[in-house]
Design an enzyme around this catalytic site. Structure first.
Site, PDB file in Angstrom:
ATOM      1  N   LEU A   1     -39.587 -51.337  18.821  1.00 45.13           N
ATOM      2  CA  LEU A   1     -41.371 -51.744  19.145  1.00 45.13           C
ATOM      3  C   LEU A   1     -41.276 -50.165  20.626  1.00 45.13           C
ATOM      4  CD1 LEU A   1     -41.224 -55.819  18.783  1.00 45.13           C
ATOM      5  CD2 LEU A   1     -42.473 -53.713  17.019  1.00 45.13           C
ATOM      6  N   ALA A   2     -41.572 -49.367  20.714  1.00 45.22           N
ATOM      7  CA  ALA A   2     -42.495 -48.870  21.482  1.00 45.22           C
ATOM      8  C   ALA A   2     -43.365 -48.277  20.870  1.00 45.22           C
ATOM      9  CB  ALA A   2     -41.198 -46.846  21.493  1.00 45.22           C
TER      10      ALA A   2
ATOM     11  N   THR B   1     -34.676 -54.799  23.065  1.00 51.49           N
ATOM     12  CA  THR B   1     -34.573 -55.117  24.580  1.00 51.49           C
ATOM     13  C   THR B   1     -35.743 -56.268  24.146  1.00 51.49           C
ATOM     14  OG1 THR B   1     -34.540 -53.114  25.479  1.00 51.49           O
ATOM     15  CG2 THR B   1     -35.954 -55.528  26.819  1.00 51.49           C
TER      16      THR B   1
ATOM     17  N   VAL C   1     -36.360 -45.673  16.145  1.00 50.12           N
ATOM     18  CA  VAL C   1     -35.680 -44.683  16.642  1.00 50.12           C
ATOM     19  C   VAL C   1     -35.777 -44.435  17.037  1.00 50.12           C
ATOM     20  CG1 VAL C   1     -34.681 -47.473  16.861  1.00 50.12           C
ATOM     21  CG2 VAL C   1     -33.825 -45.322  15.596  1.00 50.12           C
ATOM     22  N   LYS C   2     -34.864 -43.485  18.595  1.00 49.85           N
ATOM     23  CA  LYS C   2     -34.931 -41.894  18.091  1.00 49.85           C
ATOM     24  C   LYS C   2     -33.937 -41.564  17.502  1.00 49.85           C
ATOM     25  CE  LYS C   2     -33.213 -39.484  22.948  1.00 49.85           C
ATOM     26  NZ  LYS C   2     -32.291 -39.469  23.771  1.00 49.85           N
TER      27      LYS C   2
ATOM     28  N   SER D   1     -47.080 -38.309  10.763  1.00 46.74           N
ATOM     29  CA  SER D   1     -47.580 -37.733  11.832  1.00 46.74           C
ATOM     30  C   SER D   1     -48.825 -38.226  11.964  1.00 46.74           C
ATOM     31  CB  SER D   1     -47.310 -36.176  11.160  1.00 46.74           C
ATOM     32  OG  SER D   1     -48.485 -35.221  12.158  1.00 46.74           O
ATOM     33  N   GLY D   2     -49.043 -38.371  13.356  1.00 45.18           N
ATOM     34  CA  GLY D   2     -50.271 -38.988  13.504  1.00 45.18           C
ATOM     35  C   GLY D   2     -50.640 -39.309  14.938  1.00 45.18           C
TER      36      GLY D   2
ATOM     37  N   LYS E   1     -41.362 -32.285   7.101  1.00 45.19           N
ATOM     38  CA  LYS E   1     -42.186 -33.628   8.582  1.00 45.19           C
ATOM     39  C   LYS E   1     -41.816 -32.374   9.343  1.00 45.19           C
ATOM     40  CE  LYS E   1     -43.545 -35.750  11.874  1.00 45.19           C
ATOM     41  NZ  LYS E   1     -43.185 -35.330  13.273  1.00 45.19           N
TER      42      LYS E   1
ATOM     43  N   HIS F   1     -44.603 -28.797   9.190  1.00 40.96           N
ATOM     44  CA  HIS F   1     -45.514 -29.223  10.112  1.00 40.96           C
ATOM     45  C   HIS F   1     -45.147 -29.717  11.166  1.00 40.96           C
ATOM     46  CE1 HIS F   1     -47.848 -32.281  12.385  1.00 40.96           C
ATOM     47  NE2 HIS F   1     -48.376 -32.809  11.000  1.00 40.96           N
ATOM     48  N   ASN F   2     -44.218 -29.545  11.897  1.00 45.91           N
ATOM     49  CA  ASN F   2     -44.324 -29.717  12.914  1.00 45.91           C
ATOM     50  C   ASN F   2     -44.023 -28.297  14.324  1.00 45.91           C
ATOM     51  OD1 ASN F   2     -44.170 -32.374  13.326  1.00 45.91           O
ATOM     52  ND2 ASN F   2     -42.767 -32.610  15.251  1.00 45.91           N
TER      53      ASN F   2
ATOM     54  N   GLU G   1     -47.437 -27.292  13.822  1.00 44.92           N
ATOM     55  CA  GLU G   1     -47.612 -27.231  14.965  1.00 44.92           C
ATOM     56  C   GLU G   1     -47.967 -26.636  16.359  1.00 44.92           C
ATOM     57  OE1 GLU G   1     -47.068 -31.750  17.483  1.00 44.92           O
ATOM     58  OE2 GLU G   1     -47.191 -31.638  15.588  1.00 44.92           O
TER      59      GLU G   1
ATOM     60  N   ARG H   1     -42.520 -21.826  24.933  1.00 44.17           N
ATOM     61  CA  ARG H   1     -42.718 -22.782  25.457  1.00 44.17           C
ATOM     62  C   ARG H   1     -40.758 -22.604  26.658  1.00 44.17           C
ATOM     63  NH1 ARG H   1     -44.020 -28.709  22.535  1.00 44.17           N
ATOM     64  NH2 ARG H   1     -45.320 -27.563  20.761  1.00 44.17           N
TER      65      ARG H   1
ATOM     66  N   ARG I   1     -25.786   0.786   9.005  1.00 48.68           N
ATOM     67  CA  ARG I   1     -25.127   0.423   8.720  1.00 48.68           C
ATOM     68  C   ARG I   1     -24.234   1.159   7.694  1.00 48.68           C
ATOM     69  NH1 ARG I   1     -26.254  -4.164   5.871  1.00 48.68           N
ATOM     70  NH2 ARG I   1     -24.270  -5.055   6.976  1.00 48.68           N
TER      71      ARG I   1
END
Length: 482
Positions: A11-12, A35, A75-76, A129-130, A183, A186-187, A190, A287, A445
């Site tokens: 439940l993040a 938790t 979850v992570k 995603s979103g 996905k 997709h990232n 992004e 980055r 080569r």
């Protein structure tokens, strides 16, 4: 009490919002979090009075679900997913389904799928995603894994997904880790889109000396045309945002970028598959370079350069930037689709490339009007080898070429780094080179390693070795791997 249609663990913010989305679409949801206070706060707060059942153990969660049970993990990525699977397996029955909605690496999903199916269960890796908004109002969903499980979860996933022209931005992607692979790509795209926008911003800021408000107007205008997209839209909003003192907030943000690793995975997978994913790789490296703030400060003081000077008509060059951005964006998606095609062959997936573009049209971070053109391209030619060869994209890139070259040449001359835009242009020029320079490379080569070469005057597949120095023998090391 009516049993829940689906259970969700984690439940993040993404998990909470997906639960609210499911409930608003008529589903009863059981929720669990390690938790306990998160469960209590959620069910007594924003979920109070809704079809949401709070539970405080995985056993309670499983008991609260209709059969076949559907448990979605939010979850992570990494070990937490494996740990939860181990805890759930003894509690579930044959035919129950585990869905992983996190950013798991696709080889992990493929591994987990085989393990879970051996236990008599089904497994689906769901690319989501979103961001927070999409999770709540309708994300793009990319499910793949156990094919037999798809009809059982399809009504829920397609109901909560974004809807464009009455169609859900969710459909079955393929077997194994295909959902999380798509996905990941997709990232990666992004990453490329964001870096290209940053480079357009740098040109306007450092070369054209434009203020954030002025740039905001440009991006807002661009969002009305070919570049219409979520990322262009939010860039206009960001540039217009003021800090508490009335100054542009963007100017006060430290220029170091973070990342969660999906861009790196995309670039690494491209190396494994032998796909020239140059633009996205440059976006990842940009980055990394941004993170070395101290090193860049030292280099700024020690290394020679010049202050950029622009003497032309600003509005004309802004239009050149727009065209260069659009052409580079086409290259980014082209390379992403090449990677998906290569992986489909490697893993035996049957990917619907036009359908994937439709899944990305709404809800997700890279959503844009542009994706409709990709769908049209694959509808006209399902066997399209390279997106740049589709008539629409060939015309678009060719038409933008003079402006694209002008932007790249000006930036290089004025010392403004454009790693993504220039790598996109270099890829375009390399792709259209019917005869490149790799003949010399292959001769090198063969010279130092006897790796052999093919000849233009002989059929493909025949390999030759030359004793270049007269000192070696005629024995070859073996054919090369193209």
């Amino acid at each position: 009490m009516k049993k829940a249609d689906i259970g969700l663990v984690g439940l993040a913010v993404m998990g909470e919002n997906l639960v609210m989305n499911m409930e608003s679409n008529g589903f009863t949801v059981a929720v669990f979090n390690r938790t306990a206070s998160r469960v209590r706060n959620f069910t007594e707060g924003r979920a109070k009075g809704k079809r949401i059942i709070g539970v405080y153990s995985l056993r309670e969660l499983v008991d609260a679900l209709e059969k076949p049970r559907k448990v979605m993990l939010m979850v992570k990525a990494g070990q937490p997913v494996d740990d939860l699977i181990e805890q759930l397996i003894p509690l579930l029955e044959a035919g129950d389904i585990i869905l992983d909605g996190g950013n798991s690496h696709f080889p992990d999903t493929a591994r987990r799928l085989q393990y879970v199916e051996r236990k008599g269960l089904y497994y689906i890796g769901v690319g989501v995603s979103g961001g927070e908004e999409g999770a709540l109002t309708g994300p793009s969903l990319m499910p793949g894994g156990s094919p037999a499980a798809w009809p059982l979860v399809k009504p829920i996933l397609q109901a909560i997904a974004a809807q464009v022209d009455g169609q859900p931005c969710c459909d079955w992607v393929g077997e194994g880790g295909a959902g999380h692979f798509v996905k990941m790509v997709h990232n990666g795209i992004e990453y490329g889109d964001m870096q290209l926008i940053v480079e357009a911003y740098l040109l306007m800021r450092d070369l054209l000396s434009m203020a954030p408000d002025e740039m905001a107007e440009v991006f807002a205008q661009w969002n009305q045309g070919e570049l219409d997209s979520y990322l262009i839209e939010i860039t206009a909003d960001i540039l217009a945002k003021k800090d508490n003192d009335g100054s542009p907030l963007v100017d006060k943000i430290l220029d170091t970028a973070g990342q969660k690793g999906t861009g790196k995975w995309t670039a690494s997978t491209a190396l494994d598959e032998g796909v020239p994913l140059t633009l996205i790789a440059e976006a990842v490296f940009a980055r990394y370079l941004s993170a070395d703030k101290n090193g860049r400060i030292k280099a700024n003081e020690a290394l020679a350069g010049q202050k950029p000077m622009f003497e032309g008509k600003k509005s004309t060059f802004v239009e050149c930037i727009r065209q260069a951005l659009y052409a580079s964006k086409i290259v980014s998606y082209t390379q992403g689709y090449l990677l998906m095609a290569a992986a489909a062959k490697t893993y035996g997936w049957h990917l619907n490339f036009g359908g994937i573009a439709m899944m990305w049209r709404g809800g997700c971070i890279i959503r844009s009007a542009f994706l409709g053109k990709i769908k049209e391209a694959y509808e006209k030619d399902p066997d399209l080898d390279n997106l740049l060869l589709a008539p629409y994209f060939a015309r678009a890139v060719t038409g933008a070429l003079p402006a694209w070259r002008e932007v790249a040449a000006t930036a290089l001359g004025e010392g403004i780094a454009l790693p993504a835009m220039t790598s996109a242009l270099t890829y375009y020029d390399g792709l259209r080179a019917g005869r490149g320079g790799a003949n010399l490379l292959q001769a090198q080569r063969d010279y130092f390693g006897a790796h052999t070469y093919e000849r233009v005057d002989c059929p493909r597949g025949q390999f030759f070795h030359t004793n270049w120095t007269g000192k070696g023998g005629d024995t070859a090391a073996g054919t090369y791997n193209a």
